[in-house]
Design an enzyme around this catalytic site. Structure first.
Site, PDB file in Angstrom:
ATOM      1  N   LYS A  83       0.840  -1.194   0.000  1.00  0.00           N
ATOM      2  CA  LYS A  83       0.000   0.000   0.000  1.00  0.00           C
ATOM      3  C   LYS A  83       0.875   1.244   0.000  1.00  0.00           C
ATOM      4  O   LYS A  83       1.604   1.506   0.962  1.00  0.00           O
ATOM      5  CB  LYS A  83      -0.910   0.049   1.218  1.00  0.00           C
ATOM      6  CG  LYS A  83      -1.904   1.217   1.137  1.00  0.00           C
ATOM      7  CD  LYS A  83      -2.600   1.515   2.446  1.00  0.00           C
ATOM      8  CE  LYS A  83      -1.857   2.537   3.271  1.00  0.00           C
ATOM      9  NZ  LYS A  83      -1.888   3.908   2.746  1.00  0.00           N
ATOM     10  N   GLU A 129      10.599   0.548  10.218  1.00  0.00           N
ATOM     11  CA  GLU A 129      11.587   1.611   9.995  1.00  0.00           C
ATOM     12  C   GLU A 129      10.860   2.910  10.299  1.00  0.00           C
ATOM     13  O   GLU A 129      10.013   3.344   9.526  1.00  0.00           O
ATOM     14  CB  GLU A 129      12.098   1.535   8.548  1.00  0.00           C
ATOM     15  CG  GLU A 129      13.448   2.190   8.373  1.00  0.00           C
ATOM     16  CD  GLU A 129      13.347   3.651   8.037  1.00  0.00           C
ATOM     17  OE1 GLU A 129      13.244   4.451   8.989  1.00  0.00           O
ATOM     18  OE2 GLU A 129      13.338   3.984   6.851  1.00  0.00           O
ATOM     19  N   GLU A 156      10.307  14.903  15.956  1.00  0.00           N
ATOM     20  CA  GLU A 156      10.626  14.849  14.539  1.00  0.00           C
ATOM     21  C   GLU A 156       9.737  15.860  13.815  1.00  0.00           C
ATOM     22  O   GLU A 156       8.515  15.753  13.841  1.00  0.00           O
ATOM     23  CB  GLU A 156      10.366  13.433  14.022  1.00  0.00           C
ATOM     24  CG  GLU A 156      10.791  13.253  12.582  1.00  0.00           C
ATOM     25  CD  GLU A 156      10.632  11.814  12.103  1.00  0.00           C
ATOM     26  OE1 GLU A 156       9.616  11.179  12.452  1.00  0.00           O
ATOM     27  OE2 GLU A 156      11.515  11.344  11.365  1.00  0.00           O
ATOM     28  N   CYS A 202      13.439  10.523   7.182  1.00  0.00           N
ATOM     29  CA  CYS A 202      13.428  10.004   8.552  1.00  0.00           C
ATOM     30  C   CYS A 202      14.810  10.074   9.180  1.00  0.00           C
ATOM     31  O   CYS A 202      14.950  10.219  10.382  1.00  0.00           O
ATOM     32  CB  CYS A 202      12.903   8.584   8.582  1.00  0.00           C
ATOM     33  SG  CYS A 202      13.626   7.551   7.318  1.00  0.00           S
TER      34      CYS A 202
END
Lengths: 479, 275
Positions: free
Chosen positions: A183, A257, A388, A291
């Site tokens: 997806k 991850e 983040e 990331c």
């Protein structure tokens, strides 16, 4: 002073044919979603509606998983050499249609064409080439009695490197003999849906690759499906935890991850000009939607003022604008939602007391944009130093000793990547040994290669992607 | 003459300690009953504090020294062969079984001792990246590991639930229930070997009462379960673990290279080449 007159250089979008509406790719066929529902996909640089993609529901996932189960029988019945050759064939087809995919990636996702053309697409092809060669060498990859594929793997990928994340997921999964239901992210599904055509053209057996678009609910349907044997997820730590929780007590493999808040440590004995370049690349690459971005700049106190001055000067030369302009350094923020998140965290940083520098530049009228930003005078407790941001925002902290640098760098629940800048070799090795991070870039940053394992410590997830270690994420091993 | 009965205690931070709760549970050995510490939430927390400092010490010990310390452990065990055989035989095992279990234990310790200075060569490698970069993947131990021992009385099983993480530089908190007495006996040899305090903490008690305390503790990096737990208990552990992306291994392999892989984090370091 020389007056440089700017002349733009726009990559033509004629090479891409964006359909009005897309279908899922299930069991080797392009099919309408049984939900009959669609999502609009928008160009973040113009806010123009580009197309409609399926909003897939439980029934769609049922048929995709079923197709992948059937596909697994077929994929297991052919020889490793044949699986290898299919992957080589896909790698070649990607190279041939590389420009088309690059342009589509920039239109749909907002990243500069120079990145999609010179980084994303070459890496996509390289990943298929690399793992193609492993498919018939698994028996010599690890000293194992037996290495077995999981079976049907559900893969959920993010919007920052849409096609590259697809390659990181599909290439190793297929090379190790699994079949997949993938997806793509809801804001960046187009290249994945075009990739389905490429699998079709390569003659890949039906059901080996199934691509199903949708939103978070579609992803949850994949995770919770009873016939899924393994989930591979790349995305936020928040969603990663939810997935790990959903799989509790079930015999389903998992690799994650997740997020990061990488420290980029610059020692006083670093090559300063190179470090400035590296720091800029570390945070402003792909609008900071990375990331492993070097989002926390850790400067040794003695070079702080000099470094910040050079950094601000260099930042001012960054060109923000049309992703299809070959001169563009910083493209569009991927979505309105992400822009709001970045804006709110930056506002919080200012009200906390951080000093904000933003470059002076004109921003296009439509679309989602954010000026490259730098915070100084920041306390480690501020949100901008802990959370983040996933945008073009760099936060500066200072340290006095190497021990203190390590302390600050590791003082986070994340552990994906880190950077270290010094001309002293022993200091690089000393620092790298102590950093709790899955990837350490020394005197460089944001380098990737299919042969190089990538993945995190701590709450940045588990499992590795890429390299010989990446194979283990898709194999059940009794060694 | 009155036979003198030993009081068994938990082994934490290089010291023999009672459970702070004051609670015990009873195990039968031959005709005697022994009271073992019933480890509490506070005991787990103390063990984690100790294991964190143990991890730092052990991780900075050279591979050569680790090999020698683990080998010395086998020497310590050998010296106490009779006591172990007596515990095993008094736990209603045959002499033959007891001897085999003991022999296996020694062999396994020596196997892992010899791996302590080699595993990095077996699981790491240089990566052939395209471009002028030096790129190497090597491994770090994951940190503090909690290991639940199998609920059968076997010295070799206890050792296999501890040695893999210990070999690669993790610190270990080992909990045993029915095999608690054997484990606490083993602690005496740990104390006599040269393992720094905190590297291996050995506890006895009922894991089902400690599930939340262990699996929610953010300083424990990995929970490995060598016992057969109910599906419900496993689910509870894994739900708790997801709050901090904690690694959970259910009946992990204890053989070959796969025995150590769960306890390693792969770190990849890049550096440009140039003049």
């Amino acid at each position: 002073m020389v007056n440089w007159k700017y002349s733009e250089s726009i990559e033509s979008s004629e090479i891409v044919n964006i359909k009005k509406k897309y279908q899922n790719y299930i069991g080797g066929k392009f099919v309408d979603p049984s939900s009959k529902k669609y999502l609009n996909t928008v160009s973040p640089s113009t806010e123009e509606i580009l197309s409609k993609i399926p909003l897939s529901n439980q029934k769609d996932i049922d048929s995709a998983v079923k197709a992948a189960k059937t596909g697994f029988e077929k994929w297991s019945s052919i020889t490793p050499q044949e699986r290898s050759q299919y992957l080589f064939k896909i790698a070649r087809l990607i190279q041939e249609r590389s420009r088309e995919f690059a342009v589509l990636e920039s239109i749909d996702g907002g990243k500069p064409i120079k990145e999609s053309r010179d980084f994303d697409l070459p890496q996509v092809a390289a990943n298929f080439f690399y793992f193609a060669g492993w498919a018939d060498k698994l028996d010599i990859s690890w000293s194992a009695k037996e290495l077995k594929p999981y079976g049907v793997v559900g893969q959920i990928i993010p919007w920052n490197f849409p096609l590259l994340m697809l390659a990181w997921k599909i290439a190793p999964a297929l090379a190790t003999g699994n079949t997949v239901v993938l997806k793509p992210a809801e804001t960046t599904s187009l290249t994945a849906l075009h990739f389905a055509e490429l699998c079709h053209d390569a003659g890949l057996p039906a059901g080996v690759v199934n691509i199903v678009s949708g939103d978070g609910s579609t992803g949850a349907n994949i995770v919770n499906h009873k016939d899924i044997n393994k989930i591979a997820f790349t995305g936020s730590t928040h969603v990663g935890k939810l997935i790990q929780k959903s799989l509790a007590g079930r015999d389903v493999g998992l690799t994650l991850e997740l997020g990061g808040k990488a420290a980029n440590i610059v020692y006083e004995d670093a090559a300063i000009d190179q470090a400035v370049e590296g720091v800029v690349n570390g945070i402003f690459f792909n609008q900071g939607h990375v990331c492993c971005a070097g989002s926390r700049l850790l400067l040794q106190e003695s070079i702080h003022d000099q470094f910040i001055k050079k950094l601000e000067k260099r930042m001012q030369t960054l060109r923000v604008g049309n992703p299809l302009d070959k001169n563009t350094d910083i493209g569009a923020i991927n979505s309105k939602e992400q822009l709001d998140k970045i804006t709110s965290l930056v506002n919080e940083g200012v009200s906390d007391g951080g000093d904000l520098f933003q470059i002076e530049c004109e921003l296009p009228g439509n679309g989602f944009w954010f000026r490259p930003s730098l915070f100084t005078n920041v306390q480690p407790s501020y949100s901008i130093a802990r959370e983040e941001i996933f945008g073009p925002v760099l936060t500066t902290l200072t340290f006095r000793t190497p021990e203190e640098a390590i302390e600050i760098a590791n003082n986070t629940e994340y552990g994906l990547s880190a950077g270290v800048w010094t001309e002293k070799g022993s200091k690089i090795l000393w620092t790298a040994d102590r950093l709790e991070a899955g990837v350490v870039w020394a005197n460089t940053f944001n380098k990737f290669d299919p042969s190089s394992p990538f993945g995190g410590y701590k709450e940045s997830g588990f499992g590795r992607e890429g390299g010989r270690h990446g194979l283990l994420s898709y194999l059940k091993a009794s060694l | 003459m009155i036979e003198i009965k030993k009081t068994y205690k938990n082994y934490v931070d290089g010291k023999y300690v009672r459970s702070e709760s004051g609670k015990t549970y009873s195990v039968k050995l031959g005709n005697e009953h022994f009271e073992l510490p019933l480890t509490s939430r506070k005991d787990i927390r103390d063990a984690v504090v100790s294991s964190k400092s143990g991890f730092k010490k052990w991780n900075s010990t050279s591979p050569y020294t680790r090999t020698q310390i683990l080998y010395r452990l086998s020497e310590m065990l050998e010296g106490n062969r009779k006591s172990y055989l007596s515990i095993l035989q008094n736990s209603s095992f045959t002499k033959k079984y007891a001897e085999k279990d003991f022999e296996n234990s020694i062999q396994k310790i020596i196997w892992f001792a010899g791996l302590a200075d080699k595993w990095e060569q077996l699981v790491g490698n240089l990566n052939p990246v395209s471009g002028e970069y030096f790129n190497i993947s090597h491994q770090n131990p994951i940190g503090v590991v909690f290991s639940l021992n199998k609920n059968t009385i076997s010295l070799s099983q206890l050792i296999l639930s501890i040695l893999p993480p210990l070999t690669v530089g993790c610190s270990v908190i080992s909990l045993s229930n029915d095999s608690g007495l054997l484990a606490l006996k083993f602690a005496e040899d740990i104390n006599n070997s040269d393992l720094p305090p905190g590297v291996l903490n050995i506890l006895s008690g009922d894991f089902t009462k400690l599930i939340d305390d262990v699996s929610k503790h953010v300083e424990i990096s990995l929970v490995s379960i060598h016992d057969n737990l109910s599906q419900e208990a496993i689910k509870k552990i894994e739900v708790n673990a997801s709050e901090s992306v904690k690694r959970v291994k259910i009946n992990p392999s204890t053989e070959g290279i796969s025995s150590i892989l769960p306890y390693l984090e792969t770190k990849t370091v890049w550096h440009p080449k140039g003049t």
